[in-house]
Design an enzyme around this catalytic site. Structure first.
Site, PDB file in Angstrom:
ATOM      1  N   VAL A  34       0.828  -1.199   0.000  1.00  0.00           N
ATOM      2  CA  VAL A  34       0.000   0.000   0.000  1.00  0.00           C
ATOM      3  C   VAL A  34       0.866   1.254   0.000  1.00  0.00           C
ATOM      4  O   VAL A  34       0.567   2.244  -0.670  1.00  0.00           O
ATOM      5  CB  VAL A  34      -0.946  -0.003   1.220  1.00  0.00           C
ATOM      6  CG1 VAL A  34      -1.750   1.276   1.276  1.00  0.00           C
ATOM      7  CG2 VAL A  34      -1.857  -1.194   1.161  1.00  0.00           C
ATOM      8  N   ILE A  86       2.333   2.040  -3.555  1.00  0.00           N
ATOM      9  CA  ILE A  86       1.414   2.483  -4.615  1.00  0.00           C
ATOM     10  C   ILE A  86       0.837   3.854  -4.296  1.00  0.00           C
ATOM     11  O   ILE A  86       0.219   4.042  -3.252  1.00  0.00           O
ATOM     12  CB  ILE A  86       0.277   1.457  -4.787  1.00  0.00           C
ATOM     13  CG1 ILE A  86       0.897   0.118  -5.207  1.00  0.00           C
ATOM     14  CG2 ILE A  86      -0.732   1.928  -5.810  1.00  0.00           C
ATOM     15  CD1 ILE A  86      -0.067  -0.988  -5.371  1.00  0.00           C
ATOM     16  N   GLU A 125      -1.809   5.660  -4.331  1.00  0.00           N
ATOM     17  CA  GLU A 125      -3.217   5.462  -4.672  1.00  0.00           C
ATOM     18  C   GLU A 125      -3.950   6.741  -5.062  1.00  0.00           C
ATOM     19  O   GLU A 125      -4.868   6.706  -5.858  1.00  0.00           O
ATOM     20  CB  GLU A 125      -4.051   4.786  -3.616  1.00  0.00           C
ATOM     21  CG  GLU A 125      -3.687   4.458  -2.202  1.00  0.00           C
ATOM     22  CD  GLU A 125      -2.279   4.269  -1.799  1.00  0.00           C
ATOM     23  OE1 GLU A 125      -1.679   5.269  -1.394  1.00  0.00           O
ATOM     24  OE2 GLU A 125      -1.794   3.142  -1.833  1.00  0.00           O
ATOM     25  N   ASP A 169      -2.645  34.077 -36.215  1.00  0.00           N
ATOM     26  CA  ASP A 169      -3.223  35.053 -37.145  1.00  0.00           C
ATOM     27  C   ASP A 169      -2.840  36.444 -36.687  1.00  0.00           C
ATOM     28  O   ASP A 169      -2.489  36.635 -35.525  1.00  0.00           O
ATOM     29  CB  ASP A 169      -4.753  35.007 -37.050  1.00  0.00           C
ATOM     30  CG  ASP A 169      -5.324  33.846 -37.797  1.00  0.00           C
ATOM     31  OD1 ASP A 169      -4.591  33.234 -38.577  1.00  0.00           O
ATOM     32  OD2 ASP A 169      -6.519  33.568 -37.590  1.00  0.00           O
ATOM     33  N   ASP A 215      -9.666  30.724 -37.997  1.00  0.00           N
ATOM     34  CA  ASP A 215     -11.084  31.040 -37.816  1.00  0.00           C
ATOM     35  C   ASP A 215     -11.954  30.545 -38.963  1.00  0.00           C
ATOM     36  O   ASP A 215     -13.090  30.176 -38.780  1.00  0.00           O
ATOM     37  CB  ASP A 215     -11.277  32.550 -37.610  1.00  0.00           C
ATOM     38  CG  ASP A 215     -10.520  33.389 -38.628  1.00  0.00           C
ATOM     39  OD1 ASP A 215     -10.093  32.833 -39.662  1.00  0.00           O
ATOM     40  OD2 ASP A 215     -10.362  34.599 -38.393  1.00  0.00           O
ATOM     41  N   ASP A 251      -9.400  26.853 -42.664  1.00  0.00           N
ATOM     42  CA  ASP A 251      -8.331  26.645 -41.682  1.00  0.00           C
ATOM     43  C   ASP A 251      -8.461  25.293 -40.995  1.00  0.00           C
ATOM     44  O   ASP A 251      -7.537  24.839 -40.319  1.00  0.00           O
ATOM     45  CB  ASP A 251      -8.380  27.727 -40.582  1.00  0.00           C
ATOM     46  CG  ASP A 251      -8.031  29.102 -41.135  1.00  0.00           C
ATOM     47  OD1 ASP A 251      -7.359  29.150 -42.176  1.00  0.00           O
ATOM     48  OD2 ASP A 251      -8.424  30.106 -40.513  1.00  0.00           O
ATOM     49  N   GLU A 256       8.873   5.172   3.904  1.00  0.00           N
ATOM     50  CA  GLU A 256       8.294   4.117   4.748  1.00  0.00           C
ATOM     51  C   GLU A 256       8.988   2.781   4.510  1.00  0.00           C
ATOM     52  O   GLU A 256       9.290   2.037   5.455  1.00  0.00           O
ATOM     53  CB  GLU A 256       6.810   3.948   4.431  1.00  0.00           C
ATOM     54  CG  GLU A 256       5.962   5.045   5.025  1.00  0.00           C
ATOM     55  CD  GLU A 256       4.568   5.061   4.422  1.00  0.00           C
ATOM     56  OE1 GLU A 256       3.738   5.828   4.909  1.00  0.00           O
ATOM     57  OE2 GLU A 256       4.322   4.304   3.456  1.00  0.00           O
ATOM     58  N   ASN A 284      -0.772   6.512   4.550  1.00  0.00           N
ATOM     59  CA  ASN A 284      -0.895   6.515   3.093  1.00  0.00           C
ATOM     60  C   ASN A 284      -2.242   6.974   2.590  1.00  0.00           C
ATOM     61  O   ASN A 284      -2.337   7.679   1.602  1.00  0.00           O
ATOM     62  CB  ASN A 284      -0.642   5.121   2.544  1.00  0.00           C
ATOM     63  CG  ASN A 284       0.821   4.832   2.553  1.00  0.00           C
ATOM     64  OD1 ASN A 284       1.593   5.573   1.979  1.00  0.00           O
ATOM     65  ND2 ASN A 284       1.218   3.809   3.264  1.00  0.00           N
ATOM     66  N   ASP A 329      -1.898  11.279   3.579  1.00  0.00           N
ATOM     67  CA  ASP A 329      -1.542  11.692   2.221  1.00  0.00           C
ATOM     68  C   ASP A 329      -2.763  12.180   1.453  1.00  0.00           C
ATOM     69  O   ASP A 329      -2.682  13.119   0.678  1.00  0.00           O
ATOM     70  CB  ASP A 329      -0.911  10.522   1.457  1.00  0.00           C
ATOM     71  CG  ASP A 329       0.560  10.380   1.806  1.00  0.00           C
ATOM     72  OD1 ASP A 329       1.011  11.107   2.697  1.00  0.00           O
ATOM     73  OD2 ASP A 329       1.235   9.549   1.179  1.00  0.00           O
TER      74      ASP A 329
HETATM   75  P1  ATP Z   1      -5.178  37.147 -40.543  1.00  0.00           P
HETATM   76  O1  ATP Z   1      -5.105  35.807 -41.180  1.00  0.00           O
HETATM   77  O2  ATP Z   1      -3.936  37.607 -39.951  1.00  0.00           O
HETATM   78  O3  ATP Z   1      -6.326  37.342 -39.654  1.00  0.00           O
HETATM   79  P2  ATP Z   1      -6.505  38.673 -42.414  1.00  0.00           P
HETATM   80  O4  ATP Z   1      -7.704  38.508 -41.575  1.00  0.00           O
HETATM   81  O5  ATP Z   1      -6.107  40.034 -42.791  1.00  0.00           O
HETATM   82  O6  ATP Z   1      -5.261  38.087 -41.766  1.00  0.00           O
HETATM   83  P3  ATP Z   1      -7.935  37.768 -44.603  1.00  0.00           P
HETATM   84  O7  ATP Z   1      -9.156  38.098 -43.866  1.00  0.00           O
HETATM   85  O8  ATP Z   1      -7.845  36.491 -45.340  1.00  0.00           O
HETATM   86  O9  ATP Z   1      -6.686  37.775 -43.687  1.00  0.00           O
HETATM   87  O10 ATP Z   1      -7.671  38.979 -45.564  1.00  0.00           O
HETATM   88  C1  ATP Z   1      -6.686  38.938 -46.535  1.00  0.00           C
HETATM   89  C2  ATP Z   1      -6.814  40.158 -47.416  1.00  0.00           C
HETATM   90  O11 ATP Z   1      -8.081  40.142 -48.056  1.00  0.00           O
HETATM   91  C3  ATP Z   1      -6.745  41.465 -46.658  1.00  0.00           C
HETATM   92  O12 ATP Z   1      -5.426  41.925 -46.577  1.00  0.00           O
HETATM   93  C4  ATP Z   1      -7.568  42.377 -47.521  1.00  0.00           C
HETATM   94  O13 ATP Z   1      -6.778  42.918 -48.560  1.00  0.00           O
HETATM   95  C5  ATP Z   1      -8.592  41.447 -48.145  1.00  0.00           C
HETATM   96  N1  ATP Z   1      -9.874  41.515 -47.447  1.00  0.00           N
HETATM   97  C6  ATP Z   1     -10.099  41.295 -46.138  1.00  0.00           C
HETATM   98  N2  ATP Z   1     -11.394  41.426 -45.853  1.00  0.00           N
HETATM   99  C7  ATP Z   1     -12.029  41.713 -47.003  1.00  0.00           C
HETATM  100  C8  ATP Z   1     -13.385  41.956 -47.371  1.00  0.00           C
HETATM  101  N3  ATP Z   1     -14.372  41.904 -46.481  1.00  0.00           N
HETATM  102  N4  ATP Z   1     -13.642  42.220 -48.647  1.00  0.00           N
HETATM  103  C9  ATP Z   1     -12.667  42.260 -49.554  1.00  0.00           C
HETATM  104  N5  ATP Z   1     -11.393  42.061 -49.286  1.00  0.00           N
HETATM  105  C10 ATP Z   1     -11.051  41.778 -48.028  1.00  0.00           C
END
Ligand code: ATP
Length: 911
Positions: free
Chosen positions: A297, A300, A302, A344, A644, A648, A713, A738, A742
């Site tokens: 005991v 281990i 426990e 990002d 996001d 991705d 022990e 133990n 403990d």
């Molecule tokens: P991260 O990946 O760092 O968040 P980000 O959000 O700037 O970067 P995206 O959103 O993919 O990346 O944007 C890339 C590019 O697309 C921007 O630099 C801009 O020129 C263009 N962009 C972003 N939003 C819009 C939109 N709503 N309409 C048209 N072009 C856009």
């Protein structure tokens, strides 16, 4: 009677809902059947009524374990079986009290375990709620985000790229709408959707006007009406009643299992040895058997399995409090080993609050725009002097494009203290502010040029287009990353000039948008951007400033101290990324930025060659994020990656720790990730890493403590056996130390707050055994100190001819007090036990309870009999305490030297 009638109407309604071929009906017919409206959706009262009728939109979930089940589970361990055996043996040999004591100790141990597991379970439950799928719906005419559980048939879903489908629904409106149905049909390519009806016998996979629970939107926008929820959905129909799968064992849990196995072997060996020595020494069989079992005991630990669950659960809870929601348990420990964080930029390192500060027009004119935030107050300056935009046709065209190619809304402040806000994408919101500053009214402009069609923005094309009506026909406005938009412009000279101007703006950390217009194009936008190539006329560039988050600089510094490399992975321009990375300390002297195109040209070997120096990956295609993760993982790095968007997801899933954004993140990104950060903030990831390290360190403290007790022990008992002394501790005393003494210190140790040095050491190497060599050395030192004080004291007191019962009680107390001192020792590797003692109230509580228990065992007459103890005179208690403190002083001295050598090495480094 009335109630019965109503029930039968309701069940008819339900029956009808289940049998209709929704895909064969027109949108209007579907809306009529489910009694809903595209404009307003259902009223909140109607939603409640339907929820009552159809139940929540959920498949059966695993029921939380009852407390009785948790309690009974505590008895399910080989160790406990052994103790039952010991109790049986004691009973049959006539030691009735011992037998009962063992059972009682097992019972108390189970109670402690149940209490700890109950806490762990509660915090896990709370977290599960936080990770539920969210959906956007129209209710009572307003858009709202709700838990998918609350969906009912008739709800109008507002869908966009990355949304997870919470129920089965019939589409009512679509714009370039595509859905990945892989989870349902196995089809891996996203399916384009439409609204027109299909024949009733269309197969599920071909129903182009339906979307199903379990699938997700990959691109475009749409609206749909829910037609089936819970069991009525297609997944619901195929789902068997089996509950969700258990989460697989995490590496840490596997390490613990492995560790447990080693210990079991050690314990078996010990059992045989003790029996053999006892036998040779001619001790009575019953006594030697009880001692052998007590030894097992003591070897281990426990408390460990339960403590680990608690440590992980508490870690998750602390992370949640700091804004990081753990979706998979494994993330807690992996975070502690993370050594690369790919993050990002927009919103994570910066605030995602855009303000247009710079404008470039086709004729080569460069302007500045003043003002801050979204408040439409500011001037336009050209060569330092203010101009009147109302008279400037080129500017007005640019502003108009910004207003029309836009889905955001500006909200004026509603009271004195508040500010102008954006509903929708901040990048687009800032364009509305820009237009207002330039005197272009938003709603009037949008009314004058009604939208006919659109291609929504996505991070692959990096562009967006809208087709609007004007007096002569239709116009198409384009906006997006300059490289993408200018690709469609014919005028080569213009392209070059604009790109050069863009680079200058980007080098000032500005985010760029280019605008263009296509007139005289009468076809629809369905053919995509390609059809517009060579037909677009450039309207201008806009540079937006997005302030870095103030706390990020410090977070980056902490990363570096902690041996973690921060890397920016952005969709933005390379120079913008690099400029921001420099401000934040992510890019340092000698570091480089690489854009998506350059990355594509590198071979794997070339990429590996440069990897250390690349602190910014810009304009990356989401698929390239996966390549970055792979490249670092090929170097055995533990990679955290943020994301996001729907694209991705593969990189998030492949990363060791996928981190989804809570605010801007799509449901798909969240599903693919191991943690979700609620404030989208880089600093939160760094906090989560710190918590991950803390969980691991606390478990190590616990192992140090429990194994240290066991070894001391064993040494004491073996010394007695080998040197021919009577046994210094009775079996029940060993069990008491133990399981109870403990047991009261386990929880306090795993609840220990950070000591502040967690982020000053390198990441925990992956695969490192939980009991490291260094830890083992420390453990040996502690065990020797404890064994020396206990056995030395015992031998000395016996030599004075003091009655055995008293010596045994004193020895038992020395060992118990050693444990308390040692618990304090284990809290830190280098800080004194006295430092920050009161920051962990659990440990004070544990010490008080442990002491009270021990006092009762020594001074309460009924317990004297049970534990073979006698009351000790006060003076002797002091002597016992002082003897037991040896382990504390030994550790204090060791810690002092460690600290001194730390300082020496820092000084040496400075010199
Ligand atoms: P991260 O990946 O760092 O968040 P980000 O959000 O700037 O970067 P995206 O959103 O993919 O990346 O944007 C890339 C590019 O697309 C921007 O630099 C801009 O020129 C263009 N962009 C972003 N939003 C819009 C939109 N709503 N309409 C048209 N072009 C856009």
């Amino acid at each position: 009677m009335k109630k019965q009638n109503q029930t039968s109407i309701e069940s008819e309604e339900r029956q009808k809902a289940l049998e209709l071929h929704w895909h064969a009906l027109t949108p209007q017919e579907v809306l009529t059947s489910v009694n809903s409206s595209l404009e307003t959706g259902l009223s909140p009262e109607e939603v409640q009524r339907r929820l009552g009728l159809f139940g929540p939109n959920a498949l059966p979930e695993k029921k939380p374990r009852s407390i009785v089940w948790v309690f009974l589970k505590q008895f399910q361990s080989p160790l406990i079986y052994l103790l039952f055996l010991a109790s049986g043996v004691a009973f049959s040999l006539g030691h009735r009290t011992d037998s009962l004591v063992i059972l009682t100790i097992v019972f108390i141990n189970a109670l402690i375990g149940t209490f700890q597991e109950g806490r762990a379970q509660k915090s896990m439950e709370a977290l599960r709620h936080l990770t539920a799928i969210k959906v956007r719906v129209l209710r009572g005419g307003l858009e709202a985000v709700v838990d998918a559980r609350e969906l009912v048939s008739g709800d109008i879903l507002v869908l966009g790229g990355g949304d997870a489908m919470g129920a089965d629904a019939r589409l009512l409106e679509v714009a370039a709408f595509e859905v990945s149905e892989a989870a349902l049909t196995g089809e891996s390519v996203p399916v384009p959707k439409e609204v027109s009806s299909c024949p009733p016998d269309t197969l599920l996979a071909d129903r182009r006007n339906m979307v199903y629970a379990g699938t997700h939107v990959t691109a475009g926008r749409g609206r749909a009406v829910v037609v089936a929820t819970g069991f009525g959905t297609e997944v619901g129909k195929i789902a068997t009643l089996t509950t969700t799968a258990e989460e697989p064992k995490t590496p840490l849990e596997q390490k613990m299992t492995q560790f447990g196995r080693t210990i079991i072997w050690a314990a078996s060996l010990m059992f045989v040895l003790v029996m053999a020595i006892g036998f040779l020494r001619g001790l009575p069989f019953s006594e030697i058997l009880m001692v052998a079992i007590s030894q097992v005991v003591s070897v281990i630990p426990e408390g460990l399995p339960v403590a680990m669950t608690v440590a992980l659960a508490m870690g998750m809870q602390r992370m949640a409090r700091r804004g990081a929601i753990v979706r998979r348990l494994v993330a807690v420990e992996t975070l502690g080993s993370t050594n690369v964080i790919c993050t990002d930029k927009t919103g994570t390192l910066t605030r995602n609050e855009m303000t247009v500060t710079s404008i470039f027009l086709p004729e080569g004119r460069q302007m500045e725009m003043t003002g801050s935030g979204y408040e439409p107050e500011g001037k336009i300056l050209e060569d330092g002097s203010e101009i009147d935009p109302r008279k400037d046709e080129a500017l007005l065209n640019l502003f108009r494009a910004g207003v029309l190619c836009n889905d955001a809304r500006l909200i004026p402040p509603n009271d004195q203290g508040s500010h102008w806000r954006v509903l929708g994408d901040p990048t687009e919101g800032s364009l509305l502010t820009m237009a207002l500053k330039g005197g272009v009214p938003i709603e009037d402009t949008q009314r004058k040029f009604p939208r006919l069609a659109e291609i929504p923005f996505d991070s692959v094309s990096k562009m967006m287009a809208v087709q609007v009506q004007d007096e002569k026909g239709s116009l198409i406005f384009l906006k997006g990353a300059p490289e993408a938009v200018l690709e469609l412009v014919l005028d080569e000279q213009m392209k070059k000039r604009a790109l050069t101007a863009g680079e200058k703006m980007a080098a000032q950390a500005l985010r760029l948008l280019a605008f263009a217009v296509v007139d005289g194009f009468d076809a629809d936008l369905g053919k995509g951007f390609e059809a517009l190539r060579g037909r677009a006329r450039f309207l201008g560039l806009v540079g937006q400033f997005d302030p870095p988050r103030p706390e990020v600089q410090e977070a980056v510094r902490r990363c570096r101290d902690a041996g973690i490399l921060p890397i920016m992975v952005t969709g933005d321009h390379k120079l913008t990324g690099l400029a921001v990375a420099r401000i934040l300390g992510i890019a340092r002297e000698g570091d480089i930025a690489l854009d998506g195109r350059e990355l594509a040209e590198l071979s794997e070997a070339q990429l590996q060659d440069q990897l250390d120096r690349i602190s910014v990956f810009a304009r990356v295609h989401p698929a390239q994020k996966l390549r970055i993760v792979n490249a670092w993982q090929a170097r055995k790095a533990v990679v955290a990656m943020t994301g996001d968007g729907v694209n991705d997801a593969p990189a998030l899933a492949k990363a060791d720790v996928g981190v989804a954004m809570g605010i801007t993140g799509t449901e798909v990104a969240k599903e693919a990730s191991k943690i979700v950060i609620t404030d989208d903030n880089f600093a939160t990831i760094v906090h989560a890493v710190e918590e991950g390290r803390l969980v691991y360190r606390n478990l190590q403290k616990l192992i140090l403590y429990l194994v240290g007790t066991g070894i001391s022990e064993i040494v004491v008992l073996f010394a007695a056996l080998l040197l021919g002394y009577p046994l210094p501790l009775a079996a029940v005393q060993i069990l008491w130390i133990n399981l109870v003494a403990d047991g009261t210190m386990t929880l306090p140790l795993v609840m220990d707050p950070p000591e502040g040095s967690e982020m000053r050491s390198p990441p925990i190497p992956r695969g490192e055994p939980i009991l490291t060599r260094q830890l083992f050395k420390r453990l040996s030192l502690m065990a020797i100190a404890m064994a020396l004080s206990t056995f030395g004291y015992y031998a000395y007191r016996l030599s004075l001819g003091i009655p055995f019962a008293q010596v045994q009680t004193e020895t038992f107390t020395v060992l118990a007090v050693c444990q308390w001192f040692n618990a304090l020792n284990c809290r830190s590797e280098r800080q004194s036990a006295f430092q920050g003692l009161f920051r962990n109230r659990w440990i004070i509580g544990g010490l008080v309870i442990g002491n009270l228990f021990h006092i009762a065992v020594i001074y309460a007459p009924p317990l004297n009999h049970v534990f073979h103890t006698v009351p000790l005179p006060f003076g002797q208690v002091i002597a016992v305490g002082l003897t037991a403190s040896l382990v504390l002083w030994v550790e204090e001295i060791r810690k002092y030297f460690v600290r001194r050598s730390d300082i020496a090495s820092v000084v040496a480094r400075r010199l």
